[in-house]
Design an enzyme around this catalytic site. Structure first.
Site, PDB file in Angstrom:
ATOM      1  N   SER A 265      -3.725 -13.685 -10.299  1.00 20.17           N
ATOM      2  CA  SER A 265      -4.097 -12.866 -11.363  1.00 20.17           C
ATOM      3  C   SER A 265      -4.907 -13.664 -12.283  1.00 20.17           C
ATOM      4  O   SER A 265      -5.328 -14.458 -11.921  1.00 20.17           O
ATOM      5  CB  SER A 265      -2.615 -12.346 -11.755  1.00 20.17           C
ATOM      6  OG  SER A 265      -2.734 -11.467 -12.851  1.00 20.17           O
TER       7      SER A 265
ATOM      8  N   ALA B 289       0.813  -1.137  -0.076  1.00 24.79           N
ATOM      9  CA  ALA B 289       0.007   0.075   0.136  1.00 24.79           C
ATOM     10  C   ALA B 289       0.832   1.546  -0.003  1.00 24.79           C
ATOM     11  O   ALA B 289       0.922   2.156   0.916  1.00 24.79           O
ATOM     12  CB  ALA B 289      -1.156  -0.221   1.120  1.00 24.79           C
ATOM     13  N   SER B 290       1.608   1.437  -1.051  1.00 21.41           N
ATOM     14  CA  SER B 290       2.624   2.535  -1.102  1.00 21.41           C
ATOM     15  C   SER B 290       2.263   3.559  -2.259  1.00 21.41           C
ATOM     16  O   SER B 290       3.300   4.625  -2.152  1.00 21.41           O
ATOM     17  CB  SER B 290       3.944   1.969  -1.300  1.00 21.41           C
ATOM     18  OG  SER B 290       3.910   1.101  -2.488  1.00 21.41           O
TER      19      SER B 290
ATOM     20  N   TYR C 297       5.645 -14.456 -13.067  1.00 22.18           N
ATOM     21  CA  TYR C 297       4.732 -13.913 -12.315  1.00 22.18           C
ATOM     22  C   TYR C 297       3.355 -14.741 -12.286  1.00 22.18           C
ATOM     23  O   TYR C 297       2.831 -15.084 -11.233  1.00 22.18           O
ATOM     24  CB  TYR C 297       4.375 -12.618 -12.875  1.00 22.18           C
ATOM     25  CG  TYR C 297       3.194 -11.891 -12.146  1.00 22.18           C
ATOM     26  CD1 TYR C 297       3.304 -10.978 -11.177  1.00 22.18           C
ATOM     27  CD2 TYR C 297       1.857 -11.710 -12.490  1.00 22.18           C
ATOM     28  CE1 TYR C 297       2.315 -10.527 -10.620  1.00 22.18           C
ATOM     29  CE2 TYR C 297       0.804 -11.261 -12.136  1.00 22.18           C
ATOM     30  CZ  TYR C 297       1.100 -10.436 -10.826  1.00 22.18           C
ATOM     31  OH  TYR C 297       0.050  -9.928 -10.430  1.00 22.18           O
TER      32      TYR C 297
ATOM     33  N   ILE D 103      -3.895  -0.665  -5.735  1.00 19.67           N
ATOM     34  CA  ILE D 103      -5.018  -1.311  -5.235  1.00 19.67           C
ATOM     35  C   ILE D 103      -5.050  -1.148  -3.749  1.00 19.67           C
ATOM     36  O   ILE D 103      -5.937  -1.168  -2.891  1.00 19.67           O
ATOM     37  CB  ILE D 103      -5.061  -3.016  -5.622  1.00 19.67           C
ATOM     38  CG1 ILE D 103      -5.521  -2.878  -7.533  1.00 19.67           C
ATOM     39  CG2 ILE D 103      -6.151  -3.553  -4.965  1.00 19.67           C
ATOM     40  CD1 ILE D 103      -5.381  -4.394  -7.877  1.00 19.67           C
ATOM     41  N   GLY D 104      -3.889  -1.507  -3.185  1.00 18.48           N
ATOM     42  CA  GLY D 104      -3.499  -1.476  -1.595  1.00 18.48           C
ATOM     43  C   GLY D 104      -3.845  -0.235  -0.887  1.00 18.48           C
ATOM     44  O   GLY D 104      -4.735  -0.626  -0.020  1.00 18.48           O
TER      45      GLY D 104
END
Length: 284
Positions: A181, A30-31, A195, A36-37
């Site tokens: 994902s 969450a940065s 990923y 999204i965070g």
């Protein structure tokens, strides 16, 4: 004995405007205020929770879109702006989750800031870049994505479960939400093999982790948000992607955030071990 099929009393059907009042949450990755965070943290705070925001600025700074221009404190201030419970608080701190010791350290730091308890864990972080097609990937790429996208999440859940086991009886229902994902849909993700493999492992482990944490009154679910506009694409490629949604627009960060916030409430207490798609009918 009360029948398990009894009609719920009327009071139980009234919606609580602050369903997470008194709860605590750790949200990783969450940065950035475009991410999204950040949207998840704001939803949880608006529902009454206290929130700890995890960030790893060096990762963001290394990406084409860059880190949040005003830094982690501005991200935290954006979450504080929607706090709904006067008793709730927002904290933040760094953490390199590629370090095997990082997840346990992060859970310990978050628990200390949140009064010794974490009710909700949202594992939103991920490694961006360092990937390619089957012909392009190498062992270093595979290991990097495994370490951040899979191993760190499982270690976070482990540290959270150990903390939860030590909490007093009667604590609010625990929640774990992981992020996957679109690797299991359509043609998969042939240009992001490392990923896709790492995120696919989380989807496959969801039911196993849900069973492992059931005795702690913790639900475990995984969300596939589909393509979300977090500022990583523009131009014709952006417009082409938008046309693949029936609504003619990309997903926005608050789209999966609403689902994740609901999964954190008592209303979702009977939902566990599920991989849930929240991608607006995206056509691959």
């Amino acid at each position: 004995m009360t029948s398990p099929y009894a009609i719920p009393p009327a009071d139980s059907l009234r919606r609580d405007p602050l369903p997470l009042r008194g709860r605590t949450a750790l949200v990783t990755g969450a940065s950035r205020r475009q991410g999204i965070g950040y949207a998840v943290a704001r939803r949880l705070a608006a529902y009454g929770a206290s929130v700890y925001l995890h960030h790893h600025v060096p990762h963001d700074a290394d990406q084409p879109w860059g880190a949040d221009p005003d830094g982690p404190e501005a991200v935290a201030e954006g979450v504080r702006a929607v706090l709904a419970d006067p008793a709730a608080a927002v904290h933040h701190g760094p953490g390199d989750l590629a370090d095997p010791r990082g997840p346990a350290r992060l859970v310990a730091a978050a628990a200390e800031a949140l009064g010794g308890r974490i009710d909700i864990l949202v594992a939103n972080h991920a490694l961006s870049g360092r990937d390619g097609t089957l012909d392009e990937i190498d062992a270093a790429m595979l290991d990097a994505h495994w370490a951040v996208d899979t191993r760190s999440v499982v270690l976070l859940v482990q540290a959270y479960a150990r903390l939860r086991a030590g909490q007093s009886q009667g604590a609010p229902g625990g929640r774990v939400v992981m992020m996957t994902s679109g690797q299991d849909h359509g043609a998969g993700m042939p240009h992001e093999v490392a990923y896709a493999l790492a995120k696919g492992a989380l989807a496959s482990a969801t039911r196993t982790l849900a069973t492992s944490l059931a005795d702690l009154a913790v639900t475990v679910n995984t969300v596939n948000p589909g393509p979300v506009d977090t500022g990583y694409l523009d131009g014709e490629a952006y417009e082409e992607m938008a046309r693949l949604f029936p609504a003619g627009r990309w997903g926005l960060p608050d789209d999966p955030a609403r689902l994740i916030a609901w999964l954190a409430t008592d209303e979702a207490g009977w939902v566990t071990g599920q991989v849930v798609d929240s991608e607006g009918g995206f056509r691959r």
